[in-house]
Design an enzyme around this catalytic site. Sequence first.
Site, mmCIF file in Angstrom:
data_model
loop_
_atom_site.group_PDB
_atom_site.id
_atom_site.type_symbol
_atom_site.label_atom_id
_atom_site.label_comp_id
_atom_site.label_asym_id
_atom_site.label_seq_id
_atom_site.Cartn_x
_atom_site.Cartn_y
_atom_site.Cartn_z
ATOM 1 N N GLY A 1 34.011 38.193 43.636
ATOM 2 C CA GLY A 1 35.296 37.524 43.458
ATOM 3 C C GLY A 1 35.661 37.254 42.016
ATOM 4 O O GLY A 1 36.340 36.266 41.735
ATOM 5 N N SER A 2 35.279 38.156 41.099
ATOM 6 C CA SER A 2 35.665 37.894 39.702
ATOM 7 C C SER A 2 37.188 37.982 39.562
ATOM 8 O O SER A 2 37.786 37.231 38.784
ATOM 9 C CB SER A 2 34.976 38.857 38.736
ATOM 10 O OG SER A 2 35.468 40.165 38.879
ATOM 11 N N ASN A 3 37.806 38.866 40.310
ATOM 12 C CA ASN A 3 39.273 38.946 40.270
ATOM 13 C C ASN A 3 39.893 37.704 40.895
ATOM 14 O O ASN A 3 40.869 37.159 40.374
ATOM 15 C CB ASN A 3 39.767 40.196 40.997
ATOM 16 C CG ASN A 3 39.688 41.418 40.117
ATOM 17 O OD1 ASN A 3 40.487 41.584 39.207
ATOM 18 N ND2 ASN A 3 38.687 42.266 40.351
ATOM 19 N N LEU B 1 36.925 44.553 51.604
ATOM 20 C CA LEU B 1 36.431 45.874 52.015
ATOM 21 C C LEU B 1 36.883 46.347 53.390
ATOM 22 O O LEU B 1 36.706 47.510 53.720
ATOM 23 C CB LEU B 1 34.897 45.895 51.933
ATOM 24 C CG LEU B 1 34.346 45.763 50.506
ATOM 25 C CD1 LEU B 1 32.826 45.879 50.498
ATOM 26 C CD2 LEU B 1 34.948 46.815 49.583
ATOM 27 N N ASN C 1 47.118 45.149 46.668
ATOM 28 C CA ASN C 1 45.705 45.478 46.493
ATOM 29 C C ASN C 1 45.463 45.980 45.080
ATOM 30 O O ASN C 1 46.374 46.488 44.436
ATOM 31 C CB ASN C 1 45.307 46.578 47.490
ATOM 32 C CG ASN C 1 43.842 46.954 47.381
ATOM 33 O OD1 ASN C 1 42.957 46.088 47.287
ATOM 34 N ND2 ASN C 1 43.544 48.255 47.370
ATOM 35 N N HIS D 1 43.010 48.615 42.981
ATOM 36 C CA HIS D 1 42.055 49.720 43.161
ATOM 37 C C HIS D 1 41.514 50.113 41.783
ATOM 38 O O HIS D 1 42.297 50.275 40.838
ATOM 39 C CB HIS D 1 42.763 50.909 43.825
ATOM 40 C CG HIS D 1 41.813 52.006 44.159
ATOM 41 N ND1 HIS D 1 40.966 51.953 45.249
ATOM 42 C CD2 HIS D 1 41.546 53.170 43.536
ATOM 43 C CE1 HIS D 1 40.236 53.046 45.278
ATOM 44 N NE2 HIS D 1 40.563 53.806 44.253
ATOM 45 N N ASP E 1 44.756 52.908 50.484
ATOM 46 C CA ASP E 1 45.154 53.203 49.092
ATOM 47 C C ASP E 1 46.395 54.083 48.987
ATOM 48 O O ASP E 1 46.487 54.948 48.108
ATOM 49 C CB ASP E 1 43.983 53.879 48.340
ATOM 50 C CG ASP E 1 42.750 53.008 48.308
ATOM 51 O OD1 ASP E 1 42.892 51.777 48.237
ATOM 52 O OD2 ASP E 1 41.637 53.558 48.381
ATOM 53 N N GLU F 1 41.313 44.855 34.995
ATOM 54 C CA GLU F 1 41.758 44.129 36.196
ATOM 55 C C GLU F 1 42.037 42.667 35.867
ATOM 56 O O GLU F 1 43.062 42.107 36.264
ATOM 57 C CB GLU F 1 40.694 44.226 37.295
ATOM 58 C CG GLU F 1 40.520 45.650 37.787
ATOM 59 C CD GLU F 1 39.505 45.767 38.921
ATOM 60 O OE1 GLU F 1 39.640 46.691 39.712
ATOM 61 O OE2 GLU F 1 38.581 44.932 38.997
HETATM 62 C C1 GRF Z 1 37.404 45.388 41.925
HETATM 63 O O1 GRF Z 1 36.896 46.360 41.086
HETATM 64 C C2 GRF Z 1 38.635 45.882 42.632
HETATM 65 O O2 GRF Z 1 39.292 46.899 41.963
HETATM 66 C C3 GRF Z 1 38.085 46.434 43.924
HETATM 67 O O3 GRF Z 1 37.015 45.602 44.241
HETATM 68 C C4 GRF Z 1 36.464 45.058 43.059
HETATM 69 C C5 GRF Z 1 36.282 43.588 43.272
HETATM 70 O O4 GRF Z 1 35.579 42.994 42.241
HETATM 71 N N1 GRF Z 1 39.105 46.516 44.922
HETATM 72 P P1 GRF Z 1 35.406 41.432 42.175
HETATM 73 O O5 GRF Z 1 34.742 40.983 43.463
HETATM 74 O O6 GRF Z 1 36.753 40.843 42.027
HETATM 75 O O7 GRF Z 1 34.544 41.173 40.978
#
Ligand code: GRF
Length: 290
Positions: free
Chosen positions: A112-114, A185, A202, A204, A245, A274
């Site tokens: 969940g870094s994003n 996922l 989303n 990608h 996608d 990202e």
């Molecule tokens: C990211 O690279 C995103 O592009 C993909 O899944 C990854 C999630 O990374 N869909 P994180 O869990 O947010 O670190």
Amino acid sequence: MFSSLKKKWKVNEWQLTLIICTFAFGGSLTGYVGKKIMNLLSLQADWLWTLIYIFLITLIWPMAVILLSIPLGQFKFFKKYISKILSRIGLGTPSNPKLDKKHIAIFASGVGSNAQKIIDHFRNHSSIRIVLIVSNKPGAGVLDMAVKEGIPTLIIEKQRFFEGDAYLPEMEDLSVDLIVLAGFLWHVPAALVQKYRGHIINIHPALLPDFGGKGMYGHHVHEAVLAAGKKESGISIHLVDEVYDNGLVLFQATCPVHDNDTIESLTSRIHELEHTHFAKIIEKQLMNDQ
Ligand code: GRF
């Protein structure tokens, strides 16, 4: 039917029917009460009569609607609706900005870094709020993050997601405006796509349409980019439709791929991209949606 109205008012079909009934009955009741009052005042049907009648109707209508919304179970909706109208015409207090905020639900399966970057970006936002973190993995890091941030979480279960109601009631209860997939996922079921068409976004980790589709996630993507000898990779932020996608690409950013790159080094370069762009594109998308 009336799908744009349902989206605008954030209600389901049943609720919309009740709201329309409330409007209709409220209108009739207003006309009836207005006429009775006019008879009591025993005024003639001239221009003054018309003016007073319009004035009365304007006053009685909100009361009639509010009154009828109680037995029809729509009081909350009409209270908000009428106070919005009043504040628009300069009467009454402005509506609570917290209630008017756009709501995001983040779906994530992993670290969940994003998700963290998105939470940081919107923490004190004046018009956007993260109302839910959804995961299919009970131990996912993103859930700890949500708890720390005081954001409600939801762990979804496969059968209900794919064969049941796709957790739509939970989304509707929280008036979710935008679903953000941040490393989620599972394939999004058609029921959710249909309800939130154009409102699921989303990210990608490659330049779509290349290196996308089923099985193309996480390190598989970077592995494929390296194996193809690409000199450039990047990120794609896109809307979600029924196909993996495949939805409309809203934004792409690129980065170089070096000869000595490994999956790890490419992953971290992509993550940087990202983290720089995702939240800003989400914000832009929601603001365009006003
Ligand atoms: C990211 O690279 C995103 O592009 C993909 O899944 C990854 C999630 O990374 N869909 P994180 O869990 O947010 O670190």
